[in-house]
Design a protein around this motif. Sequence first.
Motif, PDB file in Angstrom:
ATOM      1  N   GLU A   1       0.879  -1.460  -0.022  1.00 26.93           N
ATOM      2  CA  GLU A   1       0.225   0.158  -0.051  1.00 26.93           C
ATOM      3  C   GLU A   1       1.052   1.156   0.063  1.00 26.93           C
ATOM      4  O   GLU A   1       0.621   2.363  -0.391  1.00 26.93           O
ATOM      5  N   GLY A   2       1.976   0.663   0.502  1.00 21.72           N
ATOM      6  CA  GLY A   2       2.663   2.321   0.639  1.00 21.72           C
ATOM      7  C   GLY A   2       3.482   2.445  -0.607  1.00 21.72           C
ATOM      8  O   GLY A   2       3.958   3.229  -1.112  1.00 21.72           O
ATOM      9  N   ALA A   3       4.054   1.369  -0.786  1.00 20.71           N
ATOM     10  CA  ALA A   3       5.049   1.523  -2.161  1.00 20.71           C
ATOM     11  C   ALA A   3       3.234   2.285  -3.776  1.00 20.71           C
ATOM     12  O   ALA A   3       4.209   2.919  -3.995  1.00 20.71           O
TER      13      ALA A   3
ATOM     14  N   VAL B   1       3.673   5.288  -5.926  1.00 23.36           N
ATOM     15  CA  VAL B   1       4.008   5.615  -7.709  1.00 23.36           C
ATOM     16  C   VAL B   1       2.742   6.931  -7.514  1.00 23.36           C
ATOM     17  O   VAL B   1       3.535   7.513  -8.866  1.00 23.36           O
ATOM     18  N   GLN B   2       1.736   6.671  -7.291  1.00 22.50           N
ATOM     19  CA  GLN B   2       1.476   7.383  -7.095  1.00 22.50           C
ATOM     20  C   GLN B   2       1.222   9.224  -7.039  1.00 22.50           C
ATOM     21  O   GLN B   2       1.037   9.851  -7.612  1.00 22.50           O
ATOM     22  N   ALA B   3       1.845   9.608  -5.716  1.00 18.09           N
ATOM     23  CA  ALA B   3       2.536  10.838  -5.909  1.00 18.09           C
ATOM     24  C   ALA B   3       3.956  11.274  -6.598  1.00 18.09           C
ATOM     25  O   ALA B   3       3.892  12.393  -7.573  1.00 18.09           O
ATOM     26  N   GLY B   4       4.140  10.346  -6.760  1.00 14.04           N
ATOM     27  CA  GLY B   4       5.077  10.368  -7.983  1.00 14.04           C
ATOM     28  C   GLY B   4       5.050  11.665  -8.782  1.00 14.04           C
ATOM     29  O   GLY B   4       5.138  11.638 -10.406  1.00 14.04           O
TER      30      GLY B   4
ATOM     31  N   GLU C   1       2.498  14.907 -13.634  1.00 11.74           N
ATOM     32  CA  GLU C   1       1.199  15.453 -13.795  1.00 11.74           C
ATOM     33  C   GLU C   1       1.218  17.230 -13.779  1.00 11.74           C
ATOM     34  O   GLU C   1       1.070  18.090 -14.369  1.00 11.74           O
ATOM     35  N   ARG C   2       2.144  17.332 -12.792  1.00 11.31           N
ATOM     36  CA  ARG C   2       1.856  18.739 -12.276  1.00 11.31           C
ATOM     37  C   ARG C   2       3.381  19.386 -12.513  1.00 11.31           C
ATOM     38  O   ARG C   2       3.174  20.737 -13.957  1.00 11.31           O
ATOM     39  N   GLY C   3       4.306  18.810 -13.489  1.00 10.93           N
ATOM     40  CA  GLY C   3       5.018  19.083 -14.258  1.00 10.93           C
ATOM     41  C   GLY C   3       5.030  19.273 -15.966  1.00 10.93           C
ATOM     42  O   GLY C   3       5.257  20.156 -16.481  1.00 10.93           O
ATOM     43  N   ALA C   4       4.139  18.719 -16.252  1.00 14.78           N
ATOM     44  CA  ALA C   4       3.852  18.650 -17.368  1.00 14.78           C
ATOM     45  C   ALA C   4       2.816  19.874 -18.092  1.00 14.78           C
ATOM     46  O   ALA C   4       2.689  20.720 -18.896  1.00 14.78           O
ATOM     47  N   ASP C   5       1.759  19.746 -16.919  1.00 13.99           N
ATOM     48  CA  ASP C   5       1.048  21.074 -16.576  1.00 13.99           C
ATOM     49  C   ASP C   5       1.675  22.599 -16.972  1.00 13.99           C
ATOM     50  O   ASP C   5       1.970  23.216 -17.777  1.00 13.99           O
ATOM     51  N   ASN C   6       2.450  22.372 -15.892  1.00 12.62           N
ATOM     52  CA  ASN C   6       3.222  23.837 -16.019  1.00 12.62           C
ATOM     53  C   ASN C   6       3.979  24.139 -17.290  1.00 12.62           C
ATOM     54  O   ASN C   6       4.279  25.831 -17.886  1.00 12.62           O
TER      55      ASN C   6
END
Length: 52
Positions: free
Chosen positions: A28-30, A34-37, A42-47
């Motif tokens: 679950e932690g892994a 992965v989800q946070a990564g 996604e935020r970088g691509a949006d920027n």
Amino acid sequence: MTTVKKFALLAVLGTLLGTTLAACNTMEGAGQDVQAGGRAIERGADNVQKKM
């Protein structure tokens, strides 16, 4: 079944259950990592898209 055998069986089952639950928590932690990564990418691509 003797008391010693019952105790040994319960100890083994308890250990297996504990190991299984620990493995689930690790997976679950892994998954959360992965989800946070993915969100960071996604935020970088949006920027980058906004700068274009």
